[in-house]
Design a protein around this motif. Structure first.
Motif, PDB file in Angstrom:
ATOM      1  N   TRP A  36      28.554  25.045  38.995  1.00 22.45           N
ATOM      2  CA  TRP A  36      28.663  25.917  37.827  1.00 22.45           C
ATOM      3  C   TRP A  36      27.293  26.167  37.220  1.00 22.45           C
ATOM      4  CZ3 TRP A  36      33.883  26.193  35.571  1.00 22.45           C
ATOM      5  CH2 TRP A  36      34.813  25.368  36.210  1.00 22.45           C
ATOM      6  N   HIS A  94      39.787  33.010  41.180  1.00 16.16           N
ATOM      7  CA  HIS A  94      38.636  33.411  40.365  1.00 16.16           C
ATOM      8  C   HIS A  94      37.413  33.691  41.239  1.00 16.16           C
ATOM      9  CE1 HIS A  94      35.848  33.677  37.053  1.00 16.16           C
ATOM     10  NE2 HIS A  94      35.137  32.672  37.542  1.00 16.16           N
ATOM     11  N   ALA A 148      38.948  34.149  34.142  1.00 16.09           N
ATOM     12  CA  ALA A 148      37.807  35.070  34.223  1.00 16.09           C
ATOM     13  C   ALA A 148      37.354  35.495  32.837  1.00 16.09           C
ATOM     14  CB  ALA A 148      38.182  36.287  35.066  1.00 16.09           C
ATOM     15  N   ASP A 149      38.303  35.808  31.978  1.00 12.42           N
ATOM     16  CA  ASP A 149      37.950  36.201  30.607  1.00 12.42           C
ATOM     17  C   ASP A 149      37.271  35.055  29.866  1.00 12.42           C
ATOM     18  OD1 ASP A 149      39.066  38.689  31.016  1.00 12.42           O
ATOM     19  OD2 ASP A 149      40.978  38.190  30.063  1.00 12.42           O
ATOM     20  N   VAL A 151      35.568  32.337  31.070  1.00 11.51           N
ATOM     21  CA  VAL A 151      34.222  31.970  31.525  1.00 11.51           C
ATOM     22  C   VAL A 151      33.205  33.034  31.122  1.00 11.51           C
ATOM     23  CG1 VAL A 151      35.045  30.523  33.409  1.00 11.51           C
ATOM     24  CG2 VAL A 151      34.564  32.915  33.850  1.00 11.51           C
ATOM     25  N   THR A 152      33.612  34.292  31.139  1.00  9.30           N
ATOM     26  CA  THR A 152      32.711  35.365  30.716  1.00  9.30           C
ATOM     27  C   THR A 152      32.371  35.220  29.238  1.00  9.30           C
ATOM     28  OG1 THR A 152      33.588  36.881  32.379  1.00  9.30           O
ATOM     29  CG2 THR A 152      32.424  37.861  30.520  1.00  9.30           C
ATOM     30  N   ALA A 153      33.381  34.972  28.420  1.00  9.69           N
ATOM     31  CA  ALA A 153      33.164  34.826  26.985  1.00  9.69           C
ATOM     32  C   ALA A 153      32.281  33.623  26.667  1.00  9.69           C
ATOM     33  CB  ALA A 153      34.505  34.702  26.270  1.00  9.69           C
ATOM     34  N   GLY A 155      29.920  32.382  28.643  1.00 13.95           N
ATOM     35  CA  GLY A 155      28.622  32.424  29.305  1.00 13.95           C
ATOM     36  C   GLY A 155      28.500  31.436  30.443  1.00 13.95           C
ATOM     37  N   ARG A 157      29.431  30.403  34.626  1.00 13.27           N
ATOM     38  CA  ARG A 157      29.766  30.911  35.956  1.00 13.27           C
ATOM     39  C   ARG A 157      30.211  29.769  36.852  1.00 13.27           C
ATOM     40  NH1 ARG A 157      25.562  34.271  39.201  1.00 13.27           N
ATOM     41  NH2 ARG A 157      27.377  34.348  40.603  1.00 13.27           N
ATOM     42  N   ASP A 201      22.235  31.745  43.630  1.00 12.01           N
ATOM     43  CA  ASP A 201      22.254  31.877  42.172  1.00 12.01           C
ATOM     44  C   ASP A 201      22.169  30.543  41.448  1.00 12.01           C
ATOM     45  OD1 ASP A 201      22.481  34.635  42.403  1.00 12.01           O
ATOM     46  OD2 ASP A 201      24.677  34.588  42.378  1.00 12.01           O
TER      47      ASP A 201
END
Length: 327
Positions: A36, A94, A148-149, A151-153, A155, A157, A201
């Protein structure tokens, strides 16, 4: 005129590892690593709070969040597989993976090496077991969308989930080479960690957190071996925790490592893989012996199972060494 440059946020990596199937005589040893990135200034323990809307360690009966914890707390013999399965499939989805059967899941997690090693359950007489087994596919998709929502909110990955799925022939060969199944576990764990750090990444700094390997307290040698014999600095070595630094990465081998979310998820994926492989294993033998009692592969019952299948195995050209782990 000089323009002030905006600093690029540093998002450290967190890699968690765990295993399932270290003790049994039948079925694979499964080691898993999850990788992560987390927001600058956050620490691994913060992941629970950051993802509180979608994951929970100790759910109530009506809680619809994903149950993520030590796999032994999520699933055990006699319990429903639903909570373990739903969470594992949500995280796989995901990452864009629809694990429609055991082989597809294994091939994704091991980068396609699983297919050739998937012994004695792929001889063309037993259909591949479809996944998920206990929960609905639509529910897994819904949970993946919520994940998904979240982890995006936050910050965050999820970079990767990778496993080593080691079946008995390879396990026996590797153990014979080093005369220790603990050394095999440690080597495979660090191989997965190295692969996770090589992800394009993955940042160079962060944490690697692993459940301790039996009674072992020293790990600097295996870290160095996995990372091209680079210098490893020893920070702490004790029964509850051993810590090291390699470059900008801190390695921590600790008891109760599943209290950290990336390790808990690794524990769950490893457990789910082993459970579903054993289901397929039992289906194969029950195809040939319909009244055969299934096994989880642990020592006492494994002996009973082998005695029950020995004649059938001989007729199929399957030897004990094909399916039996010596340690």
């Amino acid at each position: 005129m000089f323009h002030e440059q905006t600093a690029i946020p540093v998002m450290p990596v967190v890699i968690g590892t765990d295993e399932a199937g270290y003790g049994p005589n039948l079925g694979p040893l499964v080691v898993t690593a999850t990788s992560w990135t987390i927001p600058e200034g956050a620490e691994p323990a913060d992941l629970w709070k950051l993802l509180d809307d979608v994951v929970v360690e100790s759910p109530t009966r009506e809680d619809r969040r994903l149950h993520v914890a030590d796999s032994k707390k999520v699933y055990s013999a006699g319990k429903s597989l639903i909570r373990l399965e739903r969470a594992v499939h949500a995280f796989l989805r995901h990452l864009g993976v629809e694990a429609v059967n055991v082989a597809a899941m294994g091939e994704f997690l091991t980068d396609a090496t699983f297919h050739d090693d998937y012994h004695c359950v792929r001889r063309g007489v037993v259909d591949e077991m479809s996944l998920p087994v206990a929960c609905e596919t639509a529910e897994c998709d819904e949970q993946a969308a919520r994940l998904a929502d979240a982890v995006t909110a936050a910050g965050i990955r999820l970079l990767s989930i990778q496993s080593c799925i080691m079946f008995p022939p390879e396990f026996n060969r590797r153990v014979a080479e080093v005369d220790s199944k603990g050394k095999v576990l440690s080597a495979e764990t660090l191989t997965l960690v190295r692969a996770a750090t090589d992800h394009p990444d993955a940042p160079a700094d962060g944490w690697v957190i692993c459940d301790k390997h039996g009674g072992r307290n020293r790990y600097d040698d295996i870290i160095s071996t996995a990372f091209d014999n680079r210098l490893v600095f020893r920070l702490e070595e004790s029964r509850p925790m051993s810590r090291y630094r390699l470059g900008s990465l801190e390695f921590c081998f600790r008891t109760k490592a599943e209290e950290v979310l990336p390790v808990a998820l690794a524990s769950m994926v490893a457990k789910y893989v082993r459970e579903t492989v054993m289901m397929q294993f039992n289906r194969f033998w029950q195809h040939h012996q319909p009244d055969l009692k299934a096994t989880k592969g642990y020592p006492v019952d494994a002996l009973r199972f082998w005695d029950d299948i020995a004649e059938t195995a001989a007729s199929l050209g399957i030897t004990r060494s094909d399916i039996w782990r010596n340690r």
